[in-house]
Design a protein around this motif. Structure first.
Motif, PDB file in Angstrom:
ATOM      1  N   PRO A  25      26.335  40.805  45.289  1.00 33.28           N
ATOM      2  CA  PRO A  25      25.636  42.075  45.062  1.00 33.28           C
ATOM      3  C   PRO A  25      26.185  43.166  45.988  1.00 33.28           C
ATOM      4  O   PRO A  25      26.457  42.903  47.168  1.00 33.28           O
ATOM      5  CB  PRO A  25      24.184  41.758  45.409  1.00 33.28           C
ATOM      6  CG  PRO A  25      24.076  40.280  45.446  1.00 33.28           C
ATOM      7  CD  PRO A  25      25.443  39.715  45.662  1.00 33.28           C
ATOM      8  N   ILE A  26      26.348  44.349  45.440  1.00 30.48           N
ATOM      9  CA  ILE A  26      26.864  45.471  46.232  1.00 30.48           C
ATOM     10  C   ILE A  26      25.821  45.894  47.259  1.00 30.48           C
ATOM     11  O   ILE A  26      24.633  45.964  46.944  1.00 30.48           O
ATOM     12  CB  ILE A  26      27.177  46.655  45.300  1.00 30.48           C
ATOM     13  CG1 ILE A  26      28.221  46.243  44.268  1.00 30.48           C
ATOM     14  CG2 ILE A  26      27.631  47.879  46.093  1.00 30.48           C
ATOM     15  CD1 ILE A  26      28.344  47.202  43.107  1.00 30.48           C
ATOM     16  N   LYS A  27      26.269  46.166  48.478  1.00 27.68           N
ATOM     17  CA  LYS A  27      25.353  46.724  49.478  1.00 27.68           C
ATOM     18  C   LYS A  27      25.441  48.238  49.436  1.00 27.68           C
ATOM     19  O   LYS A  27      26.540  48.798  49.509  1.00 27.68           O
ATOM     20  CB  LYS A  27      25.724  46.217  50.880  1.00 27.68           C
ATOM     21  CG  LYS A  27      25.420  44.752  51.063  1.00 27.68           C
ATOM     22  CD  LYS A  27      25.618  44.298  52.494  1.00 27.68           C
ATOM     23  CE  LYS A  27      25.224  42.827  52.612  1.00 27.68           C
ATOM     24  NZ  LYS A  27      25.931  42.144  53.716  1.00 27.68           N
TER      25      LYS A  27
ATOM     26  N   GLY B  23      32.452  46.097  43.281  1.00 24.20           N
ATOM     27  CA  GLY B  23      31.701  44.847  43.121  1.00 24.20           C
ATOM     28  C   GLY B  23      32.275  43.992  42.011  1.00 24.20           C
ATOM     29  O   GLY B  23      31.606  43.139  41.448  1.00 24.20           O
ATOM     30  N   ARG B  24      33.529  44.238  41.645  1.00 26.01           N
ATOM     31  CA  ARG B  24      34.126  43.505  40.531  1.00 26.01           C
ATOM     32  C   ARG B  24      34.990  42.346  40.996  1.00 26.01           C
ATOM     33  O   ARG B  24      35.447  41.549  40.194  1.00 26.01           O
ATOM     34  CB  ARG B  24      34.959  44.468  39.688  1.00 26.01           C
ATOM     35  CG  ARG B  24      34.072  45.512  39.052  1.00 26.01           C
ATOM     36  CD  ARG B  24      34.863  46.416  38.122  1.00 26.01           C
ATOM     37  NE  ARG B  24      33.985  46.882  37.064  1.00 26.01           N
ATOM     38  CZ  ARG B  24      34.233  46.763  35.770  1.00 26.01           C
ATOM     39  NH1 ARG B  24      35.342  46.221  35.356  1.00 26.01           N
ATOM     40  NH2 ARG B  24      33.374  47.192  34.885  1.00 26.01           N
TER      41      ARG B  24
ATOM     42  N   SER C 243      31.207  44.138  48.455  1.00 29.08           N
ATOM     43  CA  SER C 243      31.436  45.566  48.212  1.00 29.08           C
ATOM     44  C   SER C 243      30.332  46.422  48.821  1.00 29.08           C
ATOM     45  O   SER C 243      29.204  45.964  48.999  1.00 29.08           O
ATOM     46  CB  SER C 243      31.509  45.842  46.714  1.00 29.08           C
ATOM     47  OG  SER C 243      32.710  45.368  46.188  1.00 29.08           O
ATOM     48  N   TYR C 244      30.709  47.682  49.121  1.00 24.60           N
ATOM     49  CA  TYR C 244      29.782  48.607  49.769  1.00 24.60           C
ATOM     50  C   TYR C 244      29.790  49.942  49.056  1.00 24.60           C
ATOM     51  O   TYR C 244      30.855  50.480  48.744  1.00 24.60           O
ATOM     52  CB  TYR C 244      30.189  48.832  51.227  1.00 24.60           C
ATOM     53  CG  TYR C 244      30.281  47.566  52.028  1.00 24.60           C
ATOM     54  CD1 TYR C 244      29.160  47.066  52.700  1.00 24.60           C
ATOM     55  CD2 TYR C 244      31.485  46.859  52.103  1.00 24.60           C
ATOM     56  CE1 TYR C 244      29.245  45.885  53.428  1.00 24.60           C
ATOM     57  CE2 TYR C 244      31.581  45.680  52.819  1.00 24.60           C
ATOM     58  CZ  TYR C 244      30.453  45.191  53.481  1.00 24.60           C
ATOM     59  OH  TYR C 244      30.526  44.031  54.192  1.00 24.60           O
ATOM     60  N   CYS C 245      28.606  50.483  48.833  1.00 28.31           N
ATOM     61  CA  CYS C 245      28.504  51.816  48.233  1.00 28.31           C
ATOM     62  C   CYS C 245      27.786  52.720  49.225  1.00 28.31           C
ATOM     63  O   CYS C 245      26.688  52.409  49.682  1.00 28.31           O
ATOM     64  CB  CYS C 245      27.721  51.741  46.931  1.00 28.31           C
ATOM     65  SG  CYS C 245      27.463  53.341  46.178  1.00 28.31           S
TER      66      CYS C 245
END
Ligand code: ADP
Ligand code: MG
Length: 700
Positions: free
Chosen positions: A457-459, A586-587, A592-594
């Motif tokens: 899951p993207i953070k 996130g692929r 991954s980070y947003c």
């Protein structure tokens, strides 16, 4: 029927000019607001109700009460003040005295009261220098003016400045309705009279209409609202049922065998399909095998793997020598589909073509001839596909991406280019369930509700500009580990020039000052295609570490190694857009980070960003989006008037929608032309009030 008589009769279809006090001028303004016939006004639903049945005594009211007070005017006058003038009226009801205050419309109000008058006032009680009602509503009880506000539940109507200038504020609407009720001899058609509505209890339409406009109790309003909401949803579901029925009557074709292409693609896939993908493919194959035309909506969040599902579906059709098209709403999306699908097509020698708007001359002619002679097996394009010179050899499958962005008529034109083609609509915009069964109620729905394995899951984190140096340090570290980063700037039509400047300035700063040692790319929508492709290709091949862009990357790329996204001025984006953007990371298998950079604090903006921080679930985000924006905005297009309805509320009406849907579908299943005698009124009202929604449904 006695024609002479009915000519003079005031019915629900009579024009409003028949009503006392509505001259041509006022009628014209009402018409501009969609109110032309008596029926239109009868369905003009109040936006709220004020309970004025409880008259209070002055000695018992408290600050903050919504009070109804009836008293005699004992003094009045204009009070001059350093700041502003006010008009004050003091009243007494025998238990105490109270002052009513107006700060504007003073000259008009001043004329209204005479000492000794008995007046009913309604307002919120305030306390400063004694009890006060500020800008209360009122009814003069002695003046021979008919009290239409007192001792009742009062309907408050939506209005506009223009309507108000014609006297149609809430009070004006109430007067108008009262005149209508005095004259009305025939109420709108009640579709449910004589109809078995099962467990759903519905009061007669005329009762519901009266209760809404001159309500007696809050309980009655509730029953009436239910009745009116039910009817509105019911007819929309009738429309859905009819649409579906038309498709079901059409004999689709049977595409039984999965065929060679499917096997070969399957063998060459670099991954195994998720359970959700397999489930959806099974549902699709079931439709293809049956003689009934497929009409299915495939929902799946960004990155859930819809492309391979679309490909395998197309492969079945192509294996039966049919052609398949994918129609996308924008060129960029079409290009993305083309690139995504071509990978698979090349594995097994399926001939895939892209029909773009910009292609002309010989190139276009050659494409069109390939489509016509069947050499082109899979055709990707935009609206360009519906032009009349695009002729297929045998169009057997239509895949429409984000179909709510096309009109019904556009889809219809494409469908007519084939022989009962199978239809698969795809959307990456998760649609809340209540909306899905209304706007896509004529379709079967499949959902890919699982992301491919190994995705973390993207953070997501909201930051203020002061924190950016830390963010940049973090990016440097991640890039050292080999990761890549997007920096996205908003680009909004209204402020395009300024936005482009901001993006260029941002790029210069990142490129020269902040990351001088890294390779920073830049793409924007105004760039030439080849230049953009070069920048894109560099990023795809990890030759550039950071890609600065305007919103053009919203769709169209799949770069598993990109694991960070910085969204600048994130508060300016809508939820759906933020979700789409974030779906670009996130692929891969790395975390991954947003990072959402918030530059301006607005309550709505903060709320949106908060939701993004809280969840990655597209459906949850969609529910929130719907709550914040309403269905019309949610889809970005106005749909057939339904979205504008004053009475429907998609957050609250879920249960009603499901019941209305069940009844509507039962009726249409038994009586698809609505000609049976219990359905006469359903048919009549549908044709009369909902005709404009009919589009291409033919009920004979
Ligand atoms: P969508 O179109 O739904 O946004 P895509 O079809 O583009 O998603 O898939 C996103 C990425 O996931 C692509 O790189 C695709 O190759 C990959 N992918 C699709 N299905 C699977 C799967 N079952 N396992 C692993 N990766 C997958
Ligand atoms: Mg079929």
């Amino acid at each position: 029927m006695d024609n002479q008589k009915s000519y003079f009769k005031t019915t629900y279809l009579s024009d409003l000019t028949y009503i006392k006090g509505v001259g041509p001028h006022r009628a014209a303004v009402l018409k501009k607001h969609g109110l032309q016939t008596i029926q239109d006004i009868l369905y003009y639903i109040p936006r709220k109700f004020l309970d004025r049945t409880h008259i209070m005594k002055i000695n018992s009211v408290r600050t903050g009460d919504e009070a109804v007070i009836i008293g005699k005017v004992i003094a009045k006058g204009i009070k001059k003040n350093r700041k502003r003038n006010s008009f004050q009226v003091t009243i007494s009801d025998g238990t105490g005295i109270m002052t009513c205050v107006w700060f504007h419309s003073i000259s008009w109000i001043t004329e209204k009261f005479v000492e000794g008058d008995l007046v009913a006032f309604f307002g919120k009680v305030d306390f400063y220098n004694g009890l006060k009602l500020v800008h209360p509503d009122f009814d003069l009880l002695d003046s021979g003016e008919d009290p239409i506000n007192t001792n009742q539940i009062i309907a408050q109507y939506p209005s506009t400045a223009e309507l108000k200038s014609m006297g149609f504020d809430s009070r004006g609407f109430r007067r108008l309705l009262r005149s209508i009720f005095l004259k009305l001899e025939e109420y709108p058609i009640d579709p449910f009279i004589g109809l078995n509505t099962g467990t759903v209890r519905l009061i007669p339409l005329s009762d519901a209409i009266q209760s809404i406009h001159s309500p007696e109790t809050l309980e009655k309003i509730k029953t009436a609202m239910f009745r009116l909401k039910f009817e509105e949803h019911f007819f929309f579901q009738i429309l859905m049922a009819l649409r579906r029925c038309v498709l079901r009557e059409a004999t689709g074709r049977i595409f039984d065998k999965k065929g060679d292409y499917v096997k070969r693609i399957y063998d060459r896939l670099p991954f195994t399909l998720t359970k959700a993908q397999i489930k959806v493919l099974r549902e699709i194959h079931h439709d293809l095998k049956s003689p009934i035309q497929m009409n299915r909506l495939l929902q799946g969040d960004v990155g859930s793997g819809k492309t391979v599902v679309a490909m395998l579906t197309a492969a079945i059709i192509i294996g039966h020598n049919g052609q398949a098209v994918v129609m996308a709403p924008t060129e960029i999306l079409a290009e993305q589909h083309f690139t995504g699908l071509k990978k698979y097509c090349d594995m097994v020698d399926i001939n895939i073509v892209l029909l773009k708007g910009g292609i002309t001359g010989d190139e276009r002619a050659s494409l069109l001839s390939k489509i016509k002679d069947g050499t082109a097996q899979l055709i990707i394009g935009t609206h360009a596909l519906i032009q009349s010179d695009v002729i297929f050899k045998d169009l057997a499958l239509i895949i429409v991406d984000e179909q709510h962005r096309f009109g019904v008529d556009q889809r219809k034109i494409l469908i007519d280019k084939g022989y009962h083609p199978e239809i698969l609509a795809m959307t990456a915009t998760p649609i809340p369930r209540t909306l899905a069964i209304t706007y896509h109620g004529d379709m079967d729905v499949s959902v890919i509700d699982e992301l491919p394995k190994g995705r973390k899951p993207i953070k997501t984190k909201i930051v203020t500009p002061g924190r950016l140096p830390k963010v940049y340090d973090f990016i440097k570290k991640e890039v050292e580990k080999g990761r890549q980063c997007f920096v996205v700037y908003p680009l909004i039509d209204d402020s395009e020039k300024m936005d482009l400047e901001a993006a260029s300035t941002g790029f210069e700063k990142l490129h020269k000052k902040i990351f001088p040692k890294l390779k920073v790319g830049y793409i924007h929508g105004k760039m030439k295609n080849d230049e953009r492709d070069i920048q894109m290709q560099d990023f795809i091949e990890n030759k550039s570490n950071i890609l600065v862009s305007t919103t053009v990357i919203e769709v169209g790329i799949d770069i598993p190694n990109a694991s960070i996204m910085v969204i600048e001025n994130a508060e300016r984006f809508g939820l759906a857009q933020l979700h789409q953007l974030r779906g670009r990371i996130g692929r891969g298998t790395e975390q991954s980070y947003c990072i959402l950079v918030q530059r301006k604090k607005t309550e709505a903006g903060l709320h949106r960003l908060g939701i993004m921080e809280m969840t990655n679930d597209g459906f949850e985000i969609a529910e929130e989006d719907l709550k914040m924006r309403g269905p019309g905005e949610f889809f970005g297009t106005q749909q057939s008037g339904y979205g504008k309805s004053l009475i429907v509320n998609f957050q609250e009406d879920g249960a009603i929608i499901r019941k209305a849907r069940q009844l509507a579908f039962n009726i249409v299943e038994k009586d698809p032309h609505l000609t049976g005698s219990p359905h006469q009124n359903v048919r009549k009202k549908f044709m009369q009030k909902y005709k404009s929604m009919l589009d291409f449904v033919n009920i004979g």
